[in-house]
Design a protein around this motif. Sequence first.
Motif, PDB file in Angstrom:
ATOM      1  N   ILE A 100     -14.987   1.328   1.074  1.00 55.49           N
ATOM      2  CA  ILE A 100     -15.406   1.121   2.316  1.00 55.49           C
ATOM      3  C   ILE A 100     -15.871   2.495   3.344  1.00 55.49           C
ATOM      4  CG2 ILE A 100     -15.057  -1.537   2.421  1.00 55.49           C
ATOM      5  CD1 ILE A 100     -12.593  -0.511   4.318  1.00 55.49           C
ATOM      6  N   ARG A 101     -16.248   3.440   2.641  1.00 57.70           N
ATOM      7  CA  ARG A 101     -16.388   4.650   3.024  1.00 57.70           C
ATOM      8  C   ARG A 101     -16.983   4.609   4.663  1.00 57.70           C
ATOM      9  NH1 ARG A 101     -13.662   8.969   3.603  1.00 57.70           N
ATOM     10  NH2 ARG A 101     -12.886   8.845   1.469  1.00 57.70           N
ATOM     11  N   ALA A 114      -4.462   3.489  -0.921  1.00 56.63           N
ATOM     12  CA  ALA A 114      -5.022   3.672   0.397  1.00 56.63           C
ATOM     13  C   ALA A 114      -6.293   4.493   0.403  1.00 56.63           C
ATOM     14  CB  ALA A 114      -4.045   4.020   1.268  1.00 56.63           C
ATOM     15  N   GLU A 115      -6.437   5.402  -0.515  1.00 55.34           N
ATOM     16  CA  GLU A 115      -7.468   6.179  -0.640  1.00 55.34           C
ATOM     17  C   GLU A 115      -8.791   5.414  -1.200  1.00 55.34           C
ATOM     18  OE1 GLU A 115      -4.432   7.528  -1.520  1.00 55.34           O
ATOM     19  OE2 GLU A 115      -4.243   8.670   0.524  1.00 55.34           O
ATOM     20  N   LYS A 116      -8.399   4.737  -2.587  1.00 55.40           N
ATOM     21  CA  LYS A 116      -9.418   4.070  -3.009  1.00 55.40           C
ATOM     22  C   LYS A 116     -10.057   3.175  -2.225  1.00 55.40           C
ATOM     23  CE  LYS A 116      -8.270   4.758  -7.593  1.00 55.40           C
ATOM     24  NZ  LYS A 116      -7.493   4.298  -8.746  1.00 55.40           N
ATOM     25  N   PHE A 156       0.796  -1.067  -0.078  1.00 56.97           N
ATOM     26  CA  PHE A 156       0.230  -0.046   0.052  1.00 56.97           C
ATOM     27  C   PHE A 156       0.785   1.143  -0.091  1.00 56.97           C
ATOM     28  CE2 PHE A 156      -3.674  -2.442   1.270  1.00 56.97           C
ATOM     29  CZ  PHE A 156      -4.654  -1.845   0.560  1.00 56.97           C
ATOM     30  N   TYR A 157       1.881   1.326   0.905  1.00 59.89           N
ATOM     31  CA  TYR A 157       2.591   2.581   1.155  1.00 59.89           C
ATOM     32  C   TYR A 157       3.805   2.773   0.484  1.00 59.89           C
ATOM     33  CZ  TYR A 157      -1.386   3.397   4.206  1.00 59.89           C
ATOM     34  OH  TYR A 157      -2.712   3.602   4.656  1.00 59.89           O
ATOM     35  N   TYR A 158       4.617   1.863   0.121  1.00 54.56           N
ATOM     36  CA  TYR A 158       6.009   1.763  -0.390  1.00 54.56           C
ATOM     37  C   TYR A 158       5.773   1.553  -1.894  1.00 54.56           C
ATOM     38  CZ  TYR A 158      10.843   1.459  -0.327  1.00 54.56           C
ATOM     39  OH  TYR A 158      12.028   1.745  -0.649  1.00 54.56           O
ATOM     40  N   PHE A 159       5.218   0.384  -2.358  1.00 51.37           N
ATOM     41  CA  PHE A 159       5.209   0.492  -3.686  1.00 51.37           C
ATOM     42  C   PHE A 159       4.073   0.881  -4.392  1.00 51.37           C
ATOM     43  CE2 PHE A 159       7.710  -3.393  -2.261  1.00 51.37           C
ATOM     44  CZ  PHE A 159       8.866  -3.016  -2.665  1.00 51.37           C
ATOM     45  N   ARG A 160       3.119   1.312  -3.573  1.00 49.20           N
ATOM     46  CA  ARG A 160       1.762   1.728  -3.953  1.00 49.20           C
ATOM     47  C   ARG A 160       1.106   1.047  -5.213  1.00 49.20           C
ATOM     48  NH1 ARG A 160       1.093   6.138  -1.398  1.00 49.20           N
ATOM     49  NH2 ARG A 160       2.812   7.177  -0.526  1.00 49.20           N
TER      50      ARG A 160
END
Lengths: 729, 99, 199
Positions: free
Chosen positions: A616-617, A609-611, A601-605
Amino acid sequence: MHSILSILQEHAKTAEQAGEAAGGAARALASANWGFEQKDIYLLMAIPLLPLAGYIIQLFFGRKLPRQGDWMLISLMFAGFGIAIYEFAKCLGAWSPEFKIESRTMGLSWNFLGSSPGSPSLVAGVLYDNLSAAMLVVVTLVSSLVHLFSAGYMKGDSRYHLFFANISLFSFAMLGLVISDNLIFFFIFWELMGLCSYLLIGHFYYKDSARKASLKAFMTTRIGDVCLLIGLCILYQHFGTLQFTELYEKVKIAVQNSPTHEWPEWLTAAGILVFLGSVGKSAQFPLHVWLPDAMEGPTPVSAMIHAATMVAAGVYLVGRAFPILTPDARIVVSIVGSFTGIFAATIGICANDIKKVLAYSTISQLGFMIASIGVGGVGAGLFHMITHACFKACLFLGSGSVIHAVHTQDMREMGGLRRKLPITYLTMLASTLAIAGVPLFAGFYSKDAILAHALARAMNEGIWYYYLPIAFLATASCITAFYMFRLVHMTFHGEPRDREKFDHAHESGPAMAIPLIVLGSLAVVCGYPFAHGIPAPLFSEARPWFLAIWEDHVPFETLLGGHFAEHHEHYEHILHESAHSNAVILSLCAAGLGISLSFAFYYFRWFSAEKCANAIRPVYNTVLNKYYFDEFYGKTFIAGTLVFSKVSSLFDKYVIDGIVNFVGGLMKKSSDASASFDRTVVDGFVNFAGFGTQAIASISRMLQTGRIQQYVAFSVFALVVVAALLILR
Amino acid sequence: MGLAGYLIVSAVMLACGIVCTVARKNVIYILMGIELILNAANLNLVAFSRFNGHLDGQVFAIFSIILAAAEAAVALAIVLNVFGLFDSIRPDDPDLLKE
Amino acid sequence: METLFFILFAALAIAGSLATVWLRYVVHSAFALMAAFLGVAGLFILLGADFIAVSQVLIYVGGILILILFGIMLTPPDKKERSVKRVLGFGIPVFAIVGGLAFQIGSVVKWVEKPDLPIPGPTAAPIGRALLKPDGYLVPFELVSIVLLVALIGSVFIARRRTMQSIGATSQAIGGTSQAIGGTSQAIGRASSAPGGKS
């Protein structure tokens, strides 16, 4: 003294019944006090008393001392740390799970209420066993490092000297709590700690949020404290003592004496009430709300609260009180703990404030410890507390260093800081690896032990609710790995999101770097000696000494014999044979999954994360708002209290005041009546008497010459006459 | 020495005290006379206590001493006040109550 | 030996009291009074009442006499105050009456001397015990402590200096204050009746 002797005799008897020859030998060894002398007791007492002395001096003279007295408190804390290490070495020399020093068996105890027989006594003493030994070292270490760190972090604060004074008092309370040998003094120090947390969280009292947070922390923990006090009352009512060792023995005797070897219900109630005390202090599930808000305090305070003092005290209480928890109470403890573990971890995923993430991770890890104690792995839980103290203190101090550098707490404004803050980055990375449970790091050993215990308990009992802890804990450890690496990625990796802040960031001075380095390296290595023991060449026997601390207490079933003993042996068997290897695999999988997800999620993207969050808003919003717990409490309990107080004020105003006014009116009426009576009848008599007196007086005033000496002469004359009459009669 | 000797001494002191209280025209003398009378009484009490073999007399003497102290303090205050009001310490001068 | 001392102290006491009455100057009288007090203290010692003797010296000589001396110093001397006629005129009848009464008492009352009088020992401890025993003199003892306190406050209140002119103006105020004092003394009484409330 007499009761102790009788308990010892009683204990010897039970030991014989169970056929424990080895236990008897160990106890004979224990009577030799493991080579401890009175001098050692005094040294142990000096550990808490040094910060107290520092506090008092600092309170009165702190402002006038050079550098506002910080050097004094830092050196006092380090002196305490030295003593703790010295005694810890002695404790390691004993090298036994049964190691225990009690000052009162050595004739050192302090009675604070009269010593006459029959009166309630308040005897203070020192209890030093493996648990307090390890705690003392950890607490003094973390405290002294936090003191040192504060010298850098708080520089220029307007209440610098007071901050140091309070933080010393905080250490004093925690250390006193660790070495006290009875629940009364435990409770006193416990409350003192509540006060200190209030003072320190509200250190920036001019900030509205800090004031509110300190009040919230104080009031929330108070709920638990009241429960704890009620629990203590129940225990005292039934056992007549609150001293730990006596309580343990009396609980044993109470269970053995009951006809069906069943645990009494009131003991369950007392155990749960005591546990509620640590629910408050250790921020477990229903009362967890204060801990994240406590981040309003200065960062060193957060480190202190999260690693060394406040929350550790709650876990320490459950560990100390473990032998009096009944199986039913233990189920409650384990389920509450494990639920807290997963519950807080999910909030940690969504938090954006670096300190809030750490706060929720603390709650979650505390849940691990509590749950572990609940399933019977006391040693494992307390072991996790110790490793956690090291790496969480490091993480907090690291976050303090980051905040100091970039002047924001929002992780969305950080990024790429590893080039600017290499020391902070490396130490925090080590701690993150430790908390995530990567093998060879400290957290791995402790978490592994916890999972093993939970798994063994589940496999042994086979009832569905025993499976809850292991399920919760495994999931939670996966989530922990995920959000901790999310923190590292967002803070240190990638491109800086706020160029201006990034440019101004720089590593701070040695006062802040040294604690980080020490704690970071401890986060790497401190698990090993606890889990495996120190290698054989140093000590003749290399068996685990810490993980087995409550070995003879864990289930009392062994003492009860028959079916119970077999049951326990089965548990031990499962624990050491199948559960352990399964737990290792489980924890490795969990950590691996969490870490790889966070990288994805955060390194290779690979994923956004936003999607995910948008998909699941509603769920995301719920979690982001911490499951609306603050709002819930605000709408229910706080609003309820307010409504209640309003209703009582109305009641006061209309009903009570009405009664008072009515009575007052009645009084006025009756007094009017009596006044008219007074004027006519009574005054008549008085006037009559006055006239009579005046008449007599006008005659007798002939005698009143106004000359004192004549009066004296008259009275002497009268005396002579009386005497003469008496004699000549 | 027997009881009688002490009683005689006590009687003489009592008589002196009475004369001192009545015959001298100075408020201070009244004070001193009263002290003499009290002292005579104390001597009596203690003497009887000794020859009775009982301690009660001595306890009474202590109470009496305490009261004498209290009396002296109050009386002296009165004397000073009277002196302030009437500019005289003759006991015959303040006679306002006569009217 | 004991008789010798008795005569010595008795002579001191009697001479002191006679001198107190007789002397012309009030200061001389005060010092004669001191001699009388000391003589009585000696007699107390002969009677085996060591505690009373010490109290006599401390309170009478050390306290009351000093008070009297203060009184003397704060008031003007009056050299013409003594009149021999009045002293003798009061003195001779009083001595005659007292002597006659004493003689009568001596002749009427039969003193029974106890055969086995205890040898006097230290009396401080027994007296202390008698004073503080609940069935002994505890209540009078406490009451006396209240009396002392009241005397203390009262003398302080009385000794304030006022003048003749201000009496009429302040009499109302004094009435008010004396009410207030009544209130305070009640409060003090309540406080000292509480356990441990000794003055």
